[in-house]
Scaffold this active site. Structure first.
Site, PDB file in Angstrom:
ATOM      1  N   ASP A  86      -3.238   3.020  -4.832  1.00 59.43           N
ATOM      2  CA  ASP A  86      -2.257   4.086  -4.696  1.00 59.43           C
ATOM      3  C   ASP A  86      -1.478   3.940  -3.394  1.00 59.43           C
ATOM      4  O   ASP A  86      -1.981   4.247  -2.313  1.00 59.43           O
ATOM      5  CB  ASP A  86      -2.984   5.433  -4.732  1.00 59.43           C
ATOM      6  N   ASP A 282       5.719   4.719  -5.701  1.00 61.38           N
ATOM      7  CA  ASP A 282       4.337   5.196  -5.796  1.00 61.38           C
ATOM      8  C   ASP A 282       3.595   4.466  -6.908  1.00 61.38           C
ATOM      9  O   ASP A 282       3.788   4.750  -8.086  1.00 61.38           O
ATOM     10  CB  ASP A 282       4.326   6.704  -6.071  1.00 61.38           C
TER      11      ASP A 282
END
Length: 430
Positions: A86, A282
């Site tokens: 992430d 992201d």
């Protein structure tokens, strides 16, 4: 199916104090609310003059799996764990038997923690908390509570343990890095069985920052996600041919996130007049998200463009909010891409030139299990992203995307993501 929605918002909440608290709890000899990773000084004597990288194979896909994971070997002796990589958050944590108060299903047995705790006054513990919220009720440990945009959360304590890495130089090292021992997890709406999260954000507590502070790799992250599933992440900078990459500066207005700054939406090579879009890359988000006004414009434009085409909306297909069906089920995106125009995001960094991020139909469409085609761009306002816009995994497929924290630049180029790269000196990547 709904993918991970804007996990980068975790860090927004940390900074603004929306979800992070530091209430301490001590239950006997066990660990309780933890926090992020720390920079342990390396005694490995790594030679920065001989750059090296770490390449981590990726498993998973945008659809139907809805997530990606990398395998890291952690602990003494090392044990494998599947982590969700992430770039939108800093905290790396594992579901942890400390004991586990509330944990979700995981692919491997829960992590068994050691006693190498990070103290509450450690700078990395302070970095985890928003200003004014950092309290040290239990000085010998660093507690955390984090919440993700999909409603998932983790509570735990920060400690150090060994991570086993193979470097492109041929070295095999086991640096000690800080990670969260998460003993209380709640699944979010995009839940999938996972051992934990690999935080790769810009903060000093992220894994890449820790590795860089020990002199093991340069503070550069890259990822190449294949449209056929899989791909890889890279820590370090010795595999890239920098001359082939489109570069743009990281925005100074987004100190906690990977953002090239405001963008203008382009459709079929033409400006839409919609600009100043606050974009964030992201890897923790399966799909791309646009704020409500921009999303409504895009869906209305698509519906007009498809008028008279052999496609009809398929409201019975609940895979994603907007799907279309043909006269018969489609077998691949190639069957329908001729009906959809390319999109692009144009970033103007204030320099003479602009950087354009291309979004061909493959970068915003998926093929559902019903053989329909669905729009992989979703309404970010509906999931709490407000005016922020997310470039998610679907729009980063078959691209090499690079976040160079040392030069404060973001770059991208077409990538061959089906095969693992080799060091630049012996391999032509593109």
């Amino acid at each position: 199916m709904e993918g991970k929605s804007g996990s980068w918002l975790l860090l927004m909440m940390v900074v603004m104090g929306w979800s992070v608290t530091s209430s301490s709890a001590s239950f006997g000899d066990h660990y309780y609310r933890g926090s992020r990773k720390t920079d342990a000084t390396s005694s490995l004597g790594f030679n920065r003059a001989a750059p090296s990288s770490i390449v981590l194979p990726v498993h998973g896909n945008v659809y139907p799996t809805g997530s990606y994971n990398v395998t890291l070997n952690i602990g003494q002796p090392p044990k494998p764990y599947f982590l969700d990589p992430d770039t939108g958050s800093d905290l790396t944590w594992l579901q942890c038997d400390a004991p586990c108060v509330r944990c979700t299903q995981a692919p491997h047995p829960y992590y068994r923690p050691n006693n190498d705790l990070v103290a509450c006054k450690d700078p990395l513990c302070e970095a985890l908390h928003s200003p004014g919220s950092h309290k040290c009720d239990v000085p010998e440990q660093c507690d955390y509570e984090v919440e993700y945009a999909d409603g998932g959360s983790s509570i735990g304590v920060l400690l150090r343990d060994s991570f086993s890495f193979n470097f492109t130089s041929g070295l095999q090292l086991r640096p000690k890095l800080a990670l969260g021992c998460g003993y209380d997890q709640l699944p979010g709406s995009s839940y999938h069985p996972i051992d934990g999260v690999l935080g790769l954000g810009k903060g000093k507590t992220s894994i890449i920052s820790q590795l860089s502070s020990q002199g093991l790799v340069r503070n550069v992250i890259g990822h190449c996600l294949s449209g056929r599933g899989g791909g890889y992440f890279v820590f370090g900078d010795d595999i890239y041919d920098y001359s082939r990459i489109v570069w743009t500066p990281m925005s100074l207005d987004y100190s906690k996130h990977y953002s090239p700054g405001p963008a203008e939406l382009m459709v079929d090579g033409k400006s839409t007049g919609i600009g100043n879009l606050r974009m964030v890359f992201d890897s923790g988000s399966s799909y791309t998200y646009l704020s409500s006004q921009v999303y409504q414009f895009l869906t209305s434009w698509l519906k007009r463009e498809l008028t008279g085409k052999p496609l009809k909306e398929a409201p019975d297909d609940r895979t994603l909010p907007l799907c279309w069906k043909g006269r018969k089920p489609f077998k691949s995106i190639r069957d329908v891409k001729k009906y959809f125009k390319p999109l692009a995001l144009r970033f103007n960094s204030g320099r003479k030139d602009t950087a354009q991020y291309e979004l061909p139909p493959e970068a915003y469409l998926i093929l559902s299990s019903m053989g329909n085609v669905c729009l992989g761009i979703l309404n970010g306002t509906e999931v709490g992203l407000q005016s922020y816009n997310i470039i998610g995994d679907i729009s980063m497929q078959d691209k090499m995307v690079i976040y160079d924290n040392e030069k404060q630049m973001i770059g991208w180029a077409p990538g061959k993501c089906d095969h693992l790269p080799k060091p630049r000196s012996s391999f032509s990547f593109w």
